[in-house]
Write a protein that holds these residues in place. Sequence first.
Motif, short mmCIF file in Angstrom:
data_model
loop_
_atom_site.label_atom_id
_atom_site.label_comp_id
_atom_site.label_asym_id
_atom_site.label_seq_id
_atom_site.Cartn_x
_atom_site.Cartn_y
_atom_site.Cartn_z
N SER A 105 49.92 28.71 39.48
CA SER A 105 49.24 29.59 40.60
C SER A 105 50.10 30.51 40.95
N ALA B 14 50.09 34.70 40.14
CA ALA B 14 49.87 35.50 41.22
C ALA B 14 50.79 36.37 41.68
N THR C 234 46.54 30.14 48.84
CA THR C 234 45.39 29.52 48.95
C THR C 234 45.12 28.85 50.27
N CYS D 169 42.12 37.40 41.43
CA CYS D 169 41.25 36.16 40.81
C CYS D 169 41.97 35.81 39.77
N LYS E 251 44.98 33.51 40.31
CA LYS E 251 44.49 32.16 40.69
C LYS E 251 43.84 31.27 39.66
N LEU E 252 43.00 31.83 39.29
CA LEU E 252 41.94 31.46 38.18
C LEU E 252 42.73 30.78 36.86
N ASN F 27 41.40 29.62 44.15
CA ASN F 27 41.23 31.16 44.88
C ASN F 27 40.66 31.45 46.08
N THR F 28 40.67 30.43 46.89
CA THR F 28 40.01 30.42 48.31
C THR F 28 41.19 31.01 49.20
N ARG F 29 41.00 32.15 49.97
CA ARG F 29 41.85 32.70 50.65
C ARG F 29 41.70 32.61 52.13
N THR G 284 37.25 36.96 47.73
CA THR G 284 37.65 35.75 46.90
C THR G 284 37.48 34.33 47.62
N THR H 148 33.80 31.33 46.26
CA THR H 148 34.11 30.11 45.97
C THR H 148 33.05 29.27 45.85
#
Length: 435
Positions: A114, A118, A157, A337, A340-341, A366-368, A400, A404
């Motif tokens: 990731s 990214a 993340t 997105c 990370k996805l 994908n949580t920031r 983002t 989630t």
Amino acid sequence: MESLAQHSDLILAAVMADIAIVLIAGSVLGRVARYLRQPPVIGEIVAGIALGPSLLGLLPGDLTHRLFPVAARPFLSAVAQVGLLVFMFGIGWEFDKKLLRGRGRTAAAVSLSSIVLAFALGFGLAALLYPHHSYFGGHHISFVAFALFMGAAMSITAFPVLARILAEHRMMATSVGALALASAAVDDVLAWCILALVAAIVTASGPGDLLQIGLLAVLYVAVMALVVRPLLAAVVRRWAHDRVPRRLIVVIVAGLFLSSYATTWIGIHAIFGAFAFGFIMPREPMKVLRDGVKQPLDHISMVLLPVFFIVTGLGVDIGAISGYGYLELAGIILVACAGKLVGAATPGLLAGMRWRDAGTLGVLMNTRGLTELVILNAGVSLGVLDPRMFTMMVLMALVTTAMTGPLLPNAPLRADEPVPVGTPESRMAGSGTRV
């Protein structure tokens, strides 16, 4: 002389009033976010933006500057910095090697994949955006610094926000949740290392200066690992038996700020010193240290961090984004997105996960949240981001993080439903870190 003292008193009074406004607005919008099944940090970020030029500044009377006068902002920034450093100490503390037990290889694969994807996509996007963001205030922004920073910012993340989301969705004990948390822990450490490298490159005046920063950074890490950590462990063993004495708290807080000073002096930003000190902090005796040190510092952070949000919000001006800027914003969100996805789901699928679980893993990674704001503010202080890019990146962090919860497959708890006591979820949700 008297008028000067009176002016200083009025500025300090304005700072105190500003902190009160920020705390109330953050608390109200944090509860609104909670009601909408979002982490409280979403409401607090929105509160910071709303009190800045993006909303309050649009009303007649220039209310943003009246409430937050220019003379008061350095004091607010200082308060915000204290809260931020305490928060970073908590992030370092929360990294637990036990998270990797039994899933270290998969977590490392998910994290590396990731981050690499990214970072690569962020670097490529930077090449497209750079011509429009290469100058600010007569200052030329280096492409290498800009591209490396964009890659690092896309790689983050938010570990504490993710932990809260997992707890509220009762996913902490699931295989997907445990893997996401372990991967996010590795991800954060790697991303902070990347950002430290970016900070060193930006602050260095040439190859010789960069080499000096690198050598001092290596020396700093060695001293922290080989000298400070054993000494701190010995002090904790000697003083913390059934309770934490006041002198131990003094030593820890002083060490936190001295570590932050050391990394600032080296040239890699104060937040790394706070994170590193939390990382080397002894965890045993767990309950004594958590109750006597971690939770009180988390409460301090919880009170002071909303000030960080308003300092951030004062630099966010959504109205300054033009038609082309919205295309840039869409590209930033899409790249964030996708990195990370896809980057997190692919190694999950290769490890034998079902498509649904792999997709959930990608959504979680994908949580920031707040961690992204910390990095973005570092980018501003380093002179890598102009105000428009800063605004778009803050909006990306908001989007983002907000997406989630709704994309997770299982239904979240109600806004007023407590997490059952004694479960893994309750221990993480009650850790004291408000996210």
